[in-house]
Design a protein around this motif. Structure first.
Motif, PDB file in Angstrom:
ATOM      1  N   UNK B 520       0.582  -1.219  -0.094  1.00 43.59           N
ATOM      2  CA  UNK B 520       0.030   0.162  -0.039  1.00 43.59           C
ATOM      3  C   UNK B 520       0.634   1.275  -0.056  1.00 43.59           C
ATOM      4  N   UNK B 521       1.848   1.109   0.803  1.00 46.72           N
ATOM      5  CA  UNK B 521       2.670   2.402   0.950  1.00 46.72           C
ATOM      6  C   UNK B 521       3.922   2.557   0.158  1.00 46.72           C
ATOM      7  N   UNK B 522       4.385   1.380  -0.311  1.00 49.76           N
ATOM      8  CA  UNK B 522       5.668   1.513  -0.842  1.00 49.76           C
ATOM      9  C   UNK B 522       5.396   1.194  -2.356  1.00 49.76           C
ATOM     10  N   UNK B 523       4.891   0.013  -2.563  1.00 45.48           N
ATOM     11  CA  UNK B 523       4.588  -0.435  -4.084  1.00 45.48           C
ATOM     12  C   UNK B 523       3.634   0.175  -4.692  1.00 45.48           C
ATOM     13  N   UNK B 524       2.613   0.329  -4.048  1.00 47.27           N
ATOM     14  CA  UNK B 524       1.433   1.209  -4.753  1.00 47.27           C
ATOM     15  C   UNK B 524       1.818   2.655  -4.919  1.00 47.27           C
ATOM     16  N   UNK B 525       2.666   3.169  -4.480  1.00 47.65           N
ATOM     17  CA  UNK B 525       2.812   4.721  -4.517  1.00 47.65           C
ATOM     18  C   UNK B 525       3.295   5.194  -6.005  1.00 47.65           C
ATOM     19  N   UNK B 526       2.164   5.480  -6.295  1.00 46.99           N
ATOM     20  CA  UNK B 526       2.364   5.879  -8.051  1.00 46.99           C
ATOM     21  C   UNK B 526       1.910   7.289  -8.127  1.00 46.99           C
ATOM     22  N   UNK B 527       1.622   7.669  -9.324  1.00 55.13           N
ATOM     23  CA  UNK B 527       1.236   8.998  -9.717  1.00 55.13           C
ATOM     24  C   UNK B 527       0.087   9.526  -8.862  1.00 55.13           C
ATOM     25  N   UNK B 528      -0.826   8.783  -8.718  1.00 59.47           N
ATOM     26  CA  UNK B 528      -2.294   9.304  -7.954  1.00 59.47           C
ATOM     27  C   UNK B 528      -1.732   9.357  -6.374  1.00 59.47           C
ATOM     28  N   UNK B 529      -1.315   8.201  -5.981  1.00 58.48           N
ATOM     29  CA  UNK B 529      -0.583   8.130  -4.532  1.00 58.48           C
ATOM     30  C   UNK B 529       0.168   9.357  -4.215  1.00 58.48           C
ATOM     31  N   UNK B 530       0.987   9.616  -5.084  1.00 54.79           N
ATOM     32  CA  UNK B 530       2.081  10.745  -4.757  1.00 54.79           C
ATOM     33  C   UNK B 530       1.035  12.247  -4.817  1.00 54.79           C
ATOM     34  N   UNK B 531       0.321  12.228  -5.297  1.00 53.06           N
ATOM     35  CA  UNK B 531      -0.603  13.551  -5.329  1.00 53.06           C
ATOM     36  C   UNK B 531      -1.460  13.433  -4.006  1.00 53.06           C
ATOM     37  N   UNK B 532      -1.903  12.159  -3.787  1.00 48.36           N
ATOM     38  CA  UNK B 532      -2.682  12.206  -2.553  1.00 48.36           C
ATOM     39  C   UNK B 532      -1.832  12.320  -1.340  1.00 48.36           C
ATOM     40  N   UNK B 533      -0.583  12.005  -1.314  1.00 47.55           N
ATOM     41  CA  UNK B 533       0.479  12.211  -0.224  1.00 47.55           C
ATOM     42  C   UNK B 533       0.857  13.702   0.005  1.00 47.55           C
ATOM     43  N   UNK B 534       0.942  14.439  -1.292  1.00 48.11           N
ATOM     44  CA  UNK B 534       1.421  15.765  -1.262  1.00 48.11           C
ATOM     45  C   UNK B 534      -0.059  16.271  -0.650  1.00 48.11           C
ATOM     46  N   UNK B 535      -1.238  15.953  -0.941  1.00 46.01           N
ATOM     47  CA  UNK B 535      -2.340  16.673  -0.610  1.00 46.01           C
ATOM     48  C   UNK B 535      -2.389  16.758   0.890  1.00 46.01           C
TER      49      UNK B 535
END
Lengths: 318, 654, 325
Positions: B520-535
């Motif tokens: 969830x936190x490492x491998x699934x970290x993609x374009x969308x997750x990055x946006x979510x993370x920054x949000x």
């Protein structure tokens, strides 16, 4: 030195006490020059000889005389002149007519303490006669070898400025002296005391021998047994190595010089009432032991004293 | 870089780095190839030890050529990731035969990093984090040792050298973690791949294939690795509703079911959301096919995905990395209330001249049960009452597979039943298609996701019934209800049971939970997750350029911090507690502006301290004198006292 | 940390080279003694560094494309390694002290050993340091607080002052990815003595005349060897009266052969076709005279050196010969 490690003298306590008294006596006459006195005693207790280079009148001779008086044993003073011959120092074989034999008449060199005043006034040949005797501890005249007494300590003085008609000791002979030092002008305070107090010459007469040849030999043995820790050996090695790798010097210190450095540092530690050798001892000795054994390259324009000071300045104390 | 003849130790480290990096690749290679590569390494080690000279170029060339030829033969071409990595391994092993200079060693050591990275194309499981750590550490040690030799290290056999190299490599690596993490989280991710991947590159790995011939799923049943995980917004559906739809197979050639030509056609039907709609998120392990698994029937999938005419969800590109997608499914949707003619024909087609007995049975059933629903019920009850068994150790089938299975063997697993059932149905005139996918899944106690393993792979059928459209019928459920209710594990027999001890199971589940977080936190970290993370950090809607700028900013900061650490003034290395206490005291004095010069002795420094700090100088002088006694003297009795007093010495500015 | 725009400059590009030298010189002192700081330290990737960069780029592109996060992590760890190794390369030179440099004089054609003294004032060992000077390299290491003396061989061709070329102290620690370096000029030129002639003619005996005798301090007693007791038969004029009086017995002088006469080595009288050849002959003569412990006077045009016989005199003569225009 304002601070000294705990003076818990267990070994040779009475010898140390004698040394203490001797130092005190000399220091009473030679005011405010404890460092030079310490160096002189260090040279003596390391079994080497001392060369004092300074202007006339700063107390070279007084120091030498005080030392010789305090040390006891026999002492001789030789005032060098340019017409002096080797035989004047070493002695001569005299043909005795009555029994048709040569008789050896020992020169002034046959004493425990020799004060060789203004050694640079003598001709090179005469100088080297003395220097060879110093190095070998014996004298050969007309094929016969005569041992010099033990201990045998030469304090030579030389005037570095008045060069006319003199023969400065050749570089290659200088290392016959363990230490080379100078006295320097007295401080204002000391000068005032010199002016006020009774004449030094008269004070000299009050000096009593505090040591004798046996005790000096005992002290020499005591000094040779002082502990030198690894870090101090490291320090000595680094210093010697630095002279060997210095670009401005023709050659570095020899292993013999390194050994002399350890020996003198031990003696210096004993003189300072320590039970073991400190880097301070090495640091004090090195500027008097190294420069006259080093020759700067002529084109480097350096003075070997400056080189040695620079080396000390750049060598970390371990 | 010069041409030193590389000594043994750097060679050994380099080979170790290579072997560790290549380990998973070697395991996946034909044994003879792996053995050849290991042998080359062994030879190189022996050569370094015995000072052998490199083999003649002709021999090296011949060996390399032979290996490449064999790879081509074994892998059937040079195209494909396994082939490519095998080739890389062979090339490196060949390089090893001639790596007699430091430059060659460096090349092999650094390509080890590359080899490690390529392994992640095959699996990114949590376990491989350890592989990454160990592999990069050994490669870094190798690089350090190579540099040591280049820097003129002569006594490479010195005992401290290895420890020192390991230490400096570990520091180097550890200090690279902050930079790596910064880059990891802030390096702008691609929304779309830069270039598509030719399908040939995908050389198949565990996962559902796009066809079904009884026998092909069976190896999946033994694979406990996760296929995907599902988180539900709300309660999960009941066990008998957990059918995860994968490829839908229409065409049957007598042995194999395949997808039809129209299977990539987008659906024209609009699936509305209903009351029973489920919203859930699937975290799909890479399986290198395009299908994404859904519950019936997907209302909408992620962007970049398409829903086909038979309600498969297809990704545009093969799933090569862990993928997360959010889904809404409506189980109440009626698929194709009216069956178009073309579809009906496709769903009834059977190959000529196969399975005569089954066809006869179908005719008979059709006569007895005119109603389709009755017919289906009759067949299912037949399966249930007759002696049919569910087993994974089923025999392969011959030309009349359904006949053999239905009348002789009577034992098999889901594919056998699904295939035979579909044949019967089609023969009886009921439009039928086979659906493959997964069924069930383990609801993790305590965590909130459903774990579907490869062993949950399943095949079932869909029949078209008047009024209810395509309807799911699972013949396996009739034979072995356990398979459906308790999962595939319950029907696996044989020695595996002994391994499935409870605590082992618990441990495995725990590990999977960890793996889930990892995914969830490492491998699934993609374009969308990055946006979510920054949000979440309060930086909404950053453009890629802004993210890049942010990355540079943070990177500068992090590098600054790392350099503060790396460039900090080194304290003189002291061994004993006494020296440590002494240097600690010196540091405290330094903070007061009194720094011991290197050429200063302790007592000289003490005199200076006394002049500068009259209040503390006396105490420090005594301490320095004690230190001298310990350090330069031959007595050690004052050590403990000294350490205590030195610790208590806190100079203050006068 | 400074990064040079360009590591290598073509040797034939005179103007850019001069500009570059000036630019370097502006960044700080370049002659020992100097302590290297960030202004003088340059860093660039090595060839291996570029290679790894390429590899990293490939890994980055692949991982990004596959959205392979572990692959990305690997790439970024390599990136971190690279950035740290740059820092460590810098650290290995930072605050390094180049204390002095110099070389003992040599004869032309011999290799001079340029000795460079370096010190490590820090508490951290510095391994893998290298001095590169005129295409010669010498690796060395410095223990914490330690010294090193690095000798770099310099080829000499002509007599006179030889200015050693600009030297680099460099390092590729810890893993050879980056090279950090600093330039410095050795502070003292090397004196190159003329090459002595291979087969010089014999020393010009008897060439000494009054012009050569300049030392007025020659002692009268120099010809004495020693005193010994007077023996019967010793001529009266050999009795040393003064000494005899001091010792209260009769002493006689023991005389030895007087010293040989001094040599005059004159440039104008040296054989040879041209100046260089003459100087080479003179050099050989000076060396021979010194070997034979003979006093000599060297005359170079208007300048006269000597007489003397010791090493200092030898060095003076050689230096004069080396620098004679």
């Amino acid at each position: 030195m304002s601070s000294r490690p705990d003076p818990a003298h267990t070994v040779g306590a009475d010898l140390r006490a004698d040394l203490e008294r001797a130092l005190a006596s000399v220091n009473a006459v030679i005011v405010d020059k404890a460092e030079v006195v310490e160096l002189a005693f260090s040279a003596l207790l390391a079994g080497g000889h001392l060369l004092i280079e300074d202007l006339p009148g700063v107390g070279k001779t007084t120091l030498a005389q005080a030392l010789s008086l305090v040390l006891g044993g026999s002492w001789q003073r030789v005032q060098f002149t340019n017409d002096m011959l080797p035989a004047d120092i070493l002695g001569v074989s005299i043909f005795r007519r009555q029994d048709e034999q040569f008789e050896f008449r020992p020169g002034p060199v046959f004493a425990n303490v020799i004060l060789a005043d203004e050694i640079n006034r003598a001709s090179p040949r005469t100088q080297s006669a003395l220097l060879e005797a110093m190095a070998e501890g014996q004298v050969t005249v007309d094929g016969q070898t005569h041992s010099l007494p033990q201990p045998f300590f030469v304090i030579a003085t030389q005037n570095p400025l008045d060069l006319a008609g003199t023969y400065p000791l050749p570089d290659s002979q200088l290392d016959r002296f363990l230490l080379r030092t100078s006295i320097g002008y007295p401080s204002a305070l000391e000068e005032r005391r010199l002016l006020v107090e009774p004449d030094r010459r008269r004070m000299l007469q009050t000096l009593q021998p505090e040591l004798d040849e046996h005790r000096v030999i005992g002290l020499i043995e005591l000094a040779a047994g002082l502990h030198v820790a690894e870090p101090v050996l490291d320090y000595i090695q680094t210093l010697v190595q630095a002279t060997r790798s210095h670009a401005g010097l023709r050659a570095g210190l020899s292993p013999r010089a390194a050994l002399a450095l350890i020996r003198t540092a031990r003696a210096h530690a004993l003189v300072r009432r320590q039970d073991f050798c400190l880097p301070e001892n090495v640091k004090q000795i090195f500027p008097h032991l190294a420069p006259h054994r080093l020759q700067p390259l002529p084109e480097s324009g350096l003075d070997s004293r400056a080189v040695v000071a620079e080396i000390i300045e750049h060598t970390p104390v371990p | 870089m010069n041409s030193h003849q590389a000594p043994l130790r750097p060679v050994a480290w380099t080979i170790a780095a290579f072997i560790i990096a290549a380990l998973p690749h070697l395991a996946a290679m034909p044994a003879w190839l792996a053995a050849g590569i290991v042998a080359a390494c062994g030879w190189r080690l022996a050569a370094a030890w015995r000072h052998w000279s490199p083999p003649p170029a002709i021999l090296r060339l011949a060996l390399t050529g032979l290996a490449i030829t064999l790879i081509v033969l074994a892998f059937g071409g040079l195209w494909g990731r396994r082939t490519a990595t095998a080739l890389l391994c062979v090339m490196l092993a060949a390089k090893m035969m001639e790596m007699f200079t430091l430059r060659d060693l460096r090349l092999v050591a650094s390509v080890s990093f590359f080899l490690i990275a390529t392994q992640f194309l095959f699996s990114e499981r949590l376990l491989y984090l350890g592989y990454l750590a160990v592999g990069s550490l050994v490669a870094t040690i190798a690089l350090v040792r190579i540099q040591n030799v280049e820097a003129g290290e002569t006594d490479s056999a010195a005992p401290g050298a290895e420890v020192q190299a390991i230490g400096s490599a570990a520091t180097l690596l550890l200090m690279s973690v902050p930079v790596a993490l910064t880059l990891f989280f802030l390096f702008p991710r691609l929304a779309q791949p830069l270039w598509g991947l030719p399908d040939q590159v995908m050389d198949g790995r565990s996962g559902l294939s796009d066809d079904m011939s009884p026998g092909s799923i069976s190896n999946l049943f033994l694979d406990d690795s996760p296929a995907f995980r599902v988180e539900f917004d709300g309660p999960p559906p009941p066990v008998d509703q957990r059918y995860w739809r994968g490829p839908v197979l229409w065409d049957f050639d007598g042995t194999t079911w395949t997808r039809p030509f129209f299977s990539d056609t987008p659906s024209r039907q609009f699936v509305p959301e209903g009351d029973a709609s489920l919203t859930y998120t699937v975290q799909l392990e890479p399986h290198e096919r395009r299908w994404l698994f859904t519950l019936d029937y997907p209302v909408r999938g992620p962007e970049q995905a398409l829903i086909t005419v038979d309600h498969q969800l297809l990704s545009r590109h093969p799933v090569t990395a862990l993928t997360r997608y959010e889904l809404v499914s409506n189980p109440e949707f009626i698929d194709m209330p009216d069956l178009p003619e073309g579809a009906r024909a496709a769903a009834l087609r059977l190959p000529e001249g196969r399975n005569p007995r089954s066809l006869a049975l179908a005719e008979e059933l059709r006569a007895r049960h005119p109603d389709h629903r009755d017919l289906i019920a009759a067949v299912l009850s037949w399966f249930r009452t007759e002696e049919y068994f569910y087993t994974l150790s089923a025999s392969p089938l011959g030309r009349h597979g359904a006949d053999e299975f239905l009348f002789d063997l009577r034992a098999g697993y889901c594919e056998y039943y699904a295939s035979a059932f579909a044949i019967l149905m089609r023969a009886a005139g009921i439009p039928t298609r086979v659906v493959t996918g997964y069924q069930g899944g383990l609801w993790q106690a305590g965590s909130d996701y459903l774990l579907v393993r490869q062993s949950d792979a399943h095949a079932w059928t869909e029949v078209w019934l008047e009024g209810s459209g395509w309807t799911r019928v699972d013949p396996t459920a009739a034979v072995s209800p356990d398979r459906i209710e308790q999962g595939a594990r319950s029907v696996i027999d044989g020695p595996r049971h002994r391994l499935d001890l409870d605590w082992l199971q618990t441990l495995r589940n725990r590990y999977d939970r960890l793996q889930h977080m990892w995914n969830r936190w490492v491998l699934g970290f993609d374009h969308d997750r990055q946006r979510q993370f920054l949000q979440k950090l309060g930086l909404p809607d950053l453009s890629t350029e802004r993210i890049a700028a942010l990355m540079l900013l943070v990177l500068t900061l992090v590098t600054g911090l790392v350099s503060l650490f790396l460039l900090r003034r080194a304290r003189p290395r002291s061994t004993g507690a006494v020296d440590r206490a002494w240097h600690a005291m010196l540091r405290r004095l330094q903070r007061r502006g009194l720094r011991k010069r290197l050429e200063e002795t302790p007592l000289e420094f003490a005199a200076r301290v006394e002049a500068a700090l009259p209040a503390h100088g006396g105490a420090f002088r005594r301490l320095a004198a004690t230190y001298c006694r310990i350090h330069y003297g031959d007595q050690a009795e004052h050590e403990a006292d000294f350490i205590d007093q030195a610790k208590g010495f806190t100079p203050r500015r006068a | 940390m400074a990064t040079a725009d360009s590591a290598r400059l073509g040797a034939d590009q005179r103007a850019p080279r001069r500009w570059f030298d000036r630019w370097i010189a502006r960044r700080g002192p370049m002659r020992p003694p100097l302590t290297l700081r960030y202004r003088q330290i340059f860093i660039l990737p090595t060839r291996f560094g570029w290679l790894l960069g390429l590899l990293m780029f490939a890994m980055l592109m692949g991982s990004l494309n596959f959205n392979n996060n572990l692959g990305l992590l690997t790439t970024f760890i390599v990136a971190g390694l690279a950035s740290n190794s740059m820092l460590i390369a810098y650290r290995n030179l930072d605050r390094l002290q180049i204390q002095r440099s110099g070389a003992a004089p040599v004869f032309a054609g011999q290799t001079a050993q340029l000795l460079i003294s370096l010190a490590n004032p820090g508490g951290r060992a510095r391994a893998g340091l290298e001095i590169a000077c005129a295409e010669r390299r010498q690796t060395f290491a410095l223990p914490p607080g330690g010294f090193a003396e690095v000798a770099v061989a310099l080829t000499t061709h002509h007599r006179g002052w030889l200015q050693p070329p600009r030297c680099r102290v460099q390092t590729r620690q810890p893993i050879g990815l980056f090279q950090a370096w600093s330039w410095f000029w050795p502070e003292r030129p090397v004196l190159v003595w003329p090459q002595p002639a291979d087969h010089p003619p014999a020393l010009p005996e008897g060439g000494a005349d009054q012009d050569g005798r300049q030392d007025q301090r020659q002692p009268d007693g120099d010809e004495f060897f020693s005193l010994r007791g007077w023996r019967e038969g010793d001529p009266l004029h050999r009795v040393a009266w003064k000494a005899s009086q001091r010792h209260n017995t009769l002493l006689a002088r023991d005389l030895r052969q007087p010293r040989s006469r001094q040599l005059l080595l004159d440039l104008e009288q040296a054989p040879g076709r041209d100046l260089e050849e003459k100087i080479r002959v003179l050099t050989a003569w000076v060396l021979t005279a010194h070997r034979q412990h003979r006093a000599w006077t060297l005359r170079l045009g208007p300048d006269t050196i000597g007489p003397g016989s010791d090493e200092a005199h030898l060095h003076n003569c050689l230096k004069a010969l080396a620098l004679f225009p």
